[in-house]
Design a protein around this motif. Structure first.
Motif, PDB file in Angstrom:
ATOM      1  N   ALA A 216      78.294  50.672  45.054  1.00 39.78           N
ATOM      2  CA  ALA A 216      78.386  52.080  44.653  1.00 39.78           C
ATOM      3  C   ALA A 216      77.302  52.912  45.330  1.00 39.78           C
TER       4      ALA A 216
ATOM      5  N   THR B 275      77.518  56.166  47.859  1.00 37.11           N
ATOM      6  CA  THR B 275      76.747  57.389  47.628  1.00 37.11           C
ATOM      7  C   THR B 275      76.005  57.808  48.894  1.00 37.11           C
TER       8      THR B 275
ATOM      9  N   ASP C 191      82.378  56.325  44.351  1.00 36.48           N
ATOM     10  CA  ASP C 191      81.144  55.663  43.919  1.00 36.48           C
ATOM     11  C   ASP C 191      81.063  55.605  42.392  1.00 36.48           C
TER      12      ASP C 191
ATOM     13  N   SER D 142      75.824  49.492  39.255  1.00 39.40           N
ATOM     14  CA  SER D 142      75.037  50.393  40.086  1.00 39.40           C
ATOM     15  C   SER D 142      73.573  50.047  39.892  1.00 39.40           C
TER      16      SER D 142
ATOM     17  N   ASP E  33      72.897  59.643  43.534  1.00 31.00           N
ATOM     18  CA  ASP E  33      74.096  60.467  43.422  1.00 31.00           C
ATOM     19  C   ASP E  33      73.732  61.946  43.395  1.00 31.00           C
TER      20      ASP E  33
END
Length: 291
Positions: free
Chosen positions: A35, A39, A92, A101, A109
């Motif tokens: 993830a 990002t 993501d 994550s 993010d």
């Protein structure tokens, strides 16, 4: 004598300390999750959007070597990169929920969103004010700053405020960024363009609730982004009907940006009225039961 329980606790503590030390010494690439990699792809797309806006639109304009085809291709590429950033941002979150994550996930993010959906569209607005005949550069710079600050405030509030599951407060920054860019690409007169951009910035910091893209909504959003990429490509290569497709797609994006808050407000009002009606009926029922 040494208490066995105490020794066991010491071993556990030592083991935890060693694991924490190993985690600290672990290379960054090994600590990033899938993830997080998505990002970072989001951030890369945002930066490249700024790059193409500069090299393909701004610099040729300043040097007097601007060509319509080159500027069109660069503008389309920049917007396609913002759309790609939105796809990375969509996936993501899905991957983070399905897998995992890292502890840096939320911060990564927010920082990536600031680049792709704050800096990139604000810079696009700024360059628009510099290269478009009839536009006022200083006023466009103010509008660009308003967009950037709106995204900063929205992301900061998102990190601090806990909302009910499945809802955003304020227009999501990817949706807001794409709406701002769509307004610019519509090539409306300067004043309506400026007012519409400021209106989108206000929606991003407003308390209007927007549904999170999950399930069917996520699939619809992905399909819309891919379709928008196709429209931009047709426009960039001057395909038959490409200009019409671009204008229609941008107009639809702007209409959705205006209509969704109206539906959200109407639903909120209906919910409020329903709660009041239920409360009034409950009080009446209690009053009827009294001797």
């Amino acid at each position: 004598m040494i208490d066995p329980d105490t020794r066991a606790a010491d071993w556990v503590a030592d083991g935890d300390a060693e694991e924490a030390e190993e985690a600290e010494e672990m290379p960054l690439s090994l600590r990033l999750s899938i993830a997080d990699a998505l990002t970072l792809g989001n951030a890369t797309c945002g930066f490249m959007a700024v790059y193409f806006t500069t090299t393909g639109i701004l610099i040729p304009h300043l040097t007097g070597s601007a060509e319509t085809g080159m500027a069109r291709n660069s503008a389309a590429t920049a917007v396609i990169l913002m759309l790609a950033a939105a796809i990375f941002d969509l996936f993501d979150g899905i991957v983070a929920r399905k897998l995992r994550s890292s502890p840096m996930g939320a911060e990564l993010d927010n920082l990536s969103d600031l680049i792709s959906f704050g800096l990139a569209p604000a810079y696009f607005v700024l360059v628009y004010g510099m290269v478009t005949p009839g536009a006022q550069q200083k006023v466009s710079a103010v509008a660009a700053i308003v967009v950037l600050l709106a995204v900063v405030l929205r992301l900061a509030r998102f990190s601090c405020v806990t909302l009910k599951d499945g809802m955003f407060q304020g227009m999501p920054s990817p949706f807001g960024a794409l709406t701002v860019v769509s307004i610019v690409l519509l090539e409306l007169p300067f004043i309506p363009t400026l007012l519409a951009i400021i209106g989108v910035a206000w929606l991003m910091v407003s308390r209007v609730e927007y549904p999170k893209p999950r399930g069917v909504l996520a699939v619809a959003m992905l399909a819309w982004i891919v379709g928008a990429m196709g429209m931009l490509a047709a426009w960039a290569f001057d395909a038959p009907g490409g200009q019409f497709l671009l204008q229609a797609g941008c107009a639809l994006q702007v209409v959705m940006g205006a209509v969704i808050p109206l539906f959200a407000t109407a639903r909120r009002v209906n919910t409020f009225r329903g709660n009041r009606r239920e409360s009034r009926e409950a009080r009446q029922a209690q009053a009827a039961q009294l001797p």
